[in-house]
Design a protein around this motif. Structure first.
Motif, PDB file in Angstrom:
ATOM      1  N   LEU A  25     -40.301   5.979 -12.829  1.00  0.00           N
ATOM      2  CA  LEU A  25     -39.022   5.892 -12.266  1.00  0.00           C
ATOM      3  C   LEU A  25     -38.145   7.030 -12.522  1.00  0.00           C
ATOM      4  CD1 LEU A  25     -38.835   1.924 -12.884  1.00  0.00           C
ATOM      5  CD2 LEU A  25     -39.179   3.017 -10.695  1.00  0.00           C
ATOM      6  N   ASN A  26     -37.898   7.452 -13.849  1.00  0.00           N
ATOM      7  CA  ASN A  26     -37.342   8.636 -14.119  1.00  0.00           C
ATOM      8  C   ASN A  26     -37.691   9.793 -13.207  1.00  0.00           C
ATOM      9  OD1 ASN A  26     -35.541   7.053 -15.844  1.00  0.00           O
ATOM     10  ND2 ASN A  26     -36.656   7.883 -17.590  1.00  0.00           N
ATOM     11  N   LEU A  27     -38.570  10.002 -12.912  1.00  0.00           N
ATOM     12  CA  LEU A  27     -39.256  11.218 -12.245  1.00  0.00           C
ATOM     13  C   LEU A  27     -38.959  11.157 -10.851  1.00  0.00           C
ATOM     14  CD1 LEU A  27     -40.793  13.933 -12.159  1.00  0.00           C
ATOM     15  CD2 LEU A  27     -42.861  12.631 -11.923  1.00  0.00           C
ATOM     16  N   TYR A  28     -39.146   9.786 -10.337  1.00  0.00           N
ATOM     17  CA  TYR A  28     -38.855   9.539  -9.080  1.00  0.00           C
ATOM     18  C   TYR A  28     -37.361   9.917  -8.722  1.00  0.00           C
ATOM     19  CZ  TYR A  28     -37.941   6.604  -4.537  1.00  0.00           C
ATOM     20  OH  TYR A  28     -37.655   6.192  -3.663  1.00  0.00           O
ATOM     21  N   ARG A  30     -35.082  11.933 -10.284  1.00  0.00           N
ATOM     22  CA  ARG A  30     -35.115  13.221 -10.421  1.00  0.00           C
ATOM     23  C   ARG A  30     -35.364  13.957  -8.970  1.00  0.00           C
ATOM     24  NH1 ARG A  30     -38.176  15.112 -15.766  1.00  0.00           N
ATOM     25  NH2 ARG A  30     -39.254  13.127 -15.293  1.00  0.00           N
ATOM     26  N   TYR A  31     -36.457  13.281  -8.515  1.00  0.00           N
ATOM     27  CA  TYR A  31     -37.202  14.157  -7.217  1.00  0.00           C
ATOM     28  C   TYR A  31     -35.942  13.806  -6.098  1.00  0.00           C
ATOM     29  CZ  TYR A  31     -41.799  15.594  -7.467  1.00  0.00           C
ATOM     30  OH  TYR A  31     -42.917  16.233  -7.637  1.00  0.00           O
ATOM     31  N   LEU A  32     -35.351  12.421  -6.127  1.00  0.00           N
ATOM     32  CA  LEU A  32     -34.425  12.127  -4.900  1.00  0.00           C
ATOM     33  C   LEU A  32     -33.198  12.860  -5.091  1.00  0.00           C
ATOM     34  CD1 LEU A  32     -34.937   8.057  -4.833  1.00  0.00           C
ATOM     35  CD2 LEU A  32     -35.905  10.046  -3.408  1.00  0.00           C
ATOM     36  N   ARG A  33     -32.671  13.021  -6.573  1.00  0.00           N
ATOM     37  CA  ARG A  33     -31.560  13.716  -6.895  1.00  0.00           C
ATOM     38  C   ARG A  33     -31.558  15.332  -6.227  1.00  0.00           C
ATOM     39  NH1 ARG A  33     -31.330  13.097 -12.505  1.00  0.00           N
ATOM     40  NH2 ARG A  33     -32.144  10.908 -12.380  1.00  0.00           N
ATOM     41  N   HIS A  34     -32.972  15.898  -6.389  1.00  0.00           N
ATOM     42  CA  HIS A  34     -32.900  17.142  -5.916  1.00  0.00           C
ATOM     43  C   HIS A  34     -33.464  17.449  -4.459  1.00  0.00           C
ATOM     44  CE1 HIS A  34     -33.170  17.887 -10.211  1.00  0.00           C
ATOM     45  NE2 HIS A  34     -32.451  19.126 -10.392  1.00  0.00           N
ATOM     46  N   LYS A  71     -53.185   7.109 -14.120  1.00  0.00           N
ATOM     47  CA  LYS A  71     -51.887   7.156 -14.126  1.00  0.00           C
ATOM     48  C   LYS A  71     -51.037   8.350 -14.979  1.00  0.00           C
ATOM     49  CE  LYS A  71     -50.447   2.307 -13.758  1.00  0.00           C
ATOM     50  NZ  LYS A  71     -49.693   1.051 -13.945  1.00  0.00           N
ATOM     51  N   ASN A  72     -51.852   8.589 -16.108  1.00  0.00           N
ATOM     52  CA  ASN A  72     -51.187   9.708 -16.823  1.00  0.00           C
ATOM     53  C   ASN A  72     -51.542  11.025 -15.983  1.00  0.00           C
ATOM     54  OD1 ASN A  72     -50.432   9.189 -19.663  1.00  0.00           O
ATOM     55  ND2 ASN A  72     -51.955   7.746 -19.613  1.00  0.00           N
ATOM     56  N   VAL A  73     -52.706  11.048 -15.506  1.00  0.00           N
ATOM     57  CA  VAL A  73     -52.968  12.319 -14.628  1.00  0.00           C
ATOM     58  C   VAL A  73     -52.080  12.558 -13.554  1.00  0.00           C
ATOM     59  CG1 VAL A  73     -54.417  13.583 -13.459  1.00  0.00           C
ATOM     60  CG2 VAL A  73     -55.545  12.515 -15.556  1.00  0.00           C
ATOM     61  N   LEU A  74     -51.806  11.400 -12.882  1.00  0.00           N
ATOM     62  CA  LEU A  74     -51.140  11.480 -11.678  1.00  0.00           C
ATOM     63  C   LEU A  74     -49.533  11.711 -11.936  1.00  0.00           C
ATOM     64  CD1 LEU A  74     -52.542   8.626  -9.641  1.00  0.00           C
ATOM     65  CD2 LEU A  74     -52.720  10.843  -9.086  1.00  0.00           C
ATOM     66  N   TYR A  75     -49.116  11.162 -13.342  1.00  0.00           N
ATOM     67  CA  TYR A  75     -47.758  11.573 -13.591  1.00  0.00           C
ATOM     68  C   TYR A  75     -47.504  12.860 -14.056  1.00  0.00           C
ATOM     69  CZ  TYR A  75     -43.669  11.709 -16.339  1.00  0.00           C
ATOM     70  OH  TYR A  75     -42.396  12.054 -16.997  1.00  0.00           O
ATOM     71  N   MET A  76     -48.629  13.546 -14.560  1.00  0.00           N
ATOM     72  CA  MET A  76     -48.409  14.919 -15.143  1.00  0.00           C
ATOM     73  C   MET A  76     -48.352  16.041 -13.784  1.00  0.00           C
ATOM     74  SD  MET A  76     -47.429  14.822 -18.035  1.00  0.00           S
ATOM     75  CE  MET A  76     -47.055  16.565 -18.066  1.00  0.00           C
ATOM     76  N   LYS A  77     -49.465  15.573 -12.802  1.00  0.00           N
ATOM     77  CA  LYS A  77     -49.419  16.321 -11.601  1.00  0.00           C
ATOM     78  C   LYS A  77     -48.095  16.347 -10.963  1.00  0.00           C
ATOM     79  CE  LYS A  77     -54.316  16.495 -10.496  1.00  0.00           C
ATOM     80  NZ  LYS A  77     -55.241  16.091  -9.559  1.00  0.00           N
ATOM     81  N   ALA A  78     -47.385  15.128 -10.729  1.00  0.00           N
ATOM     82  CA  ALA A  78     -46.074  15.183 -10.268  1.00  0.00           C
ATOM     83  C   ALA A  78     -45.012  15.739 -11.046  1.00  0.00           C
ATOM     84  CB  ALA A  78     -45.849  13.411 -10.003  1.00  0.00           C
ATOM     85  N   GLN A  79     -45.123  15.945 -12.158  1.00  0.00           N
ATOM     86  CA  GLN A  79     -44.018  16.441 -13.087  1.00  0.00           C
ATOM     87  C   GLN A  79     -44.256  17.903 -12.814  1.00  0.00           C
ATOM     88  OE1 GLN A  79     -41.573  15.828 -14.709  1.00  0.00           O
ATOM     89  NE2 GLN A  79     -41.255  17.957 -15.290  1.00  0.00           N
TER      90      GLN A  79
END
Length: 122
Positions: A25-28, A30-34, A71-79
């Motif tokens: 959710l925090n990453l999401y 950040r994406y929206l803010r940018h 989920k860990n892999v997907l999160y790191m790819k998104a980051q």
């Protein structure tokens, strides 16, 4: 000038699904803010609202993944993707690939062999 390490995160394995949810959710957010910055930095000819919609679709696409290691892999790819976008390490053509796939699929219609080949249909 952007400091590349400002958006970097160390790779770590999250063992709790509630912690993973918070990170995602925090990453999401950040994406929206940018999103407006993505439009301005890459000189995109699409509105920021469409960028936010695409971001939402990409996150929703992975919403029902239950496997925590995945989920860990997907999160790191998104980051990593976020860091590349914010630090301007991509070119405009790389960013536009996210939006062309939708337009390209809508434009190619028909049942000829060539049209199916271009769509990737079997």
């Amino acid at each position: 000038m952007t400091n590349p390490t400002a958006f970097a995160q160390t790779t770590r394995y999250v063992k709790d699904s509630t912690e993973m949810r918070t990170l995602v959710l925090n990453l999401y957010r950040r994406y929206l803010r940018h999103s407006r910055g993505f439009v301005n930095n890459y000189n995109l000819d699409i509105p920021a609202s469409q960028v936010r919609t695409k971001i939402r679709q990409e996150f929703e696409r992975q919403r029902f993944v239950k496997d925590l290691p995945l989920k860990n892999v997907l999160y790191m790819k998104a980051q990593m993707e976020f860091q590349e976008l914010v630090n301007f390490w991509k070119q405009q053509c790389h960013v536009m690939q996210y939006f062309e796939s939708i337009d390209h699929q809508n434009k190619i219609k028909g049942d000829s062999f060539v049209q199916k080949f271009l769509k990737g249909a079997q």
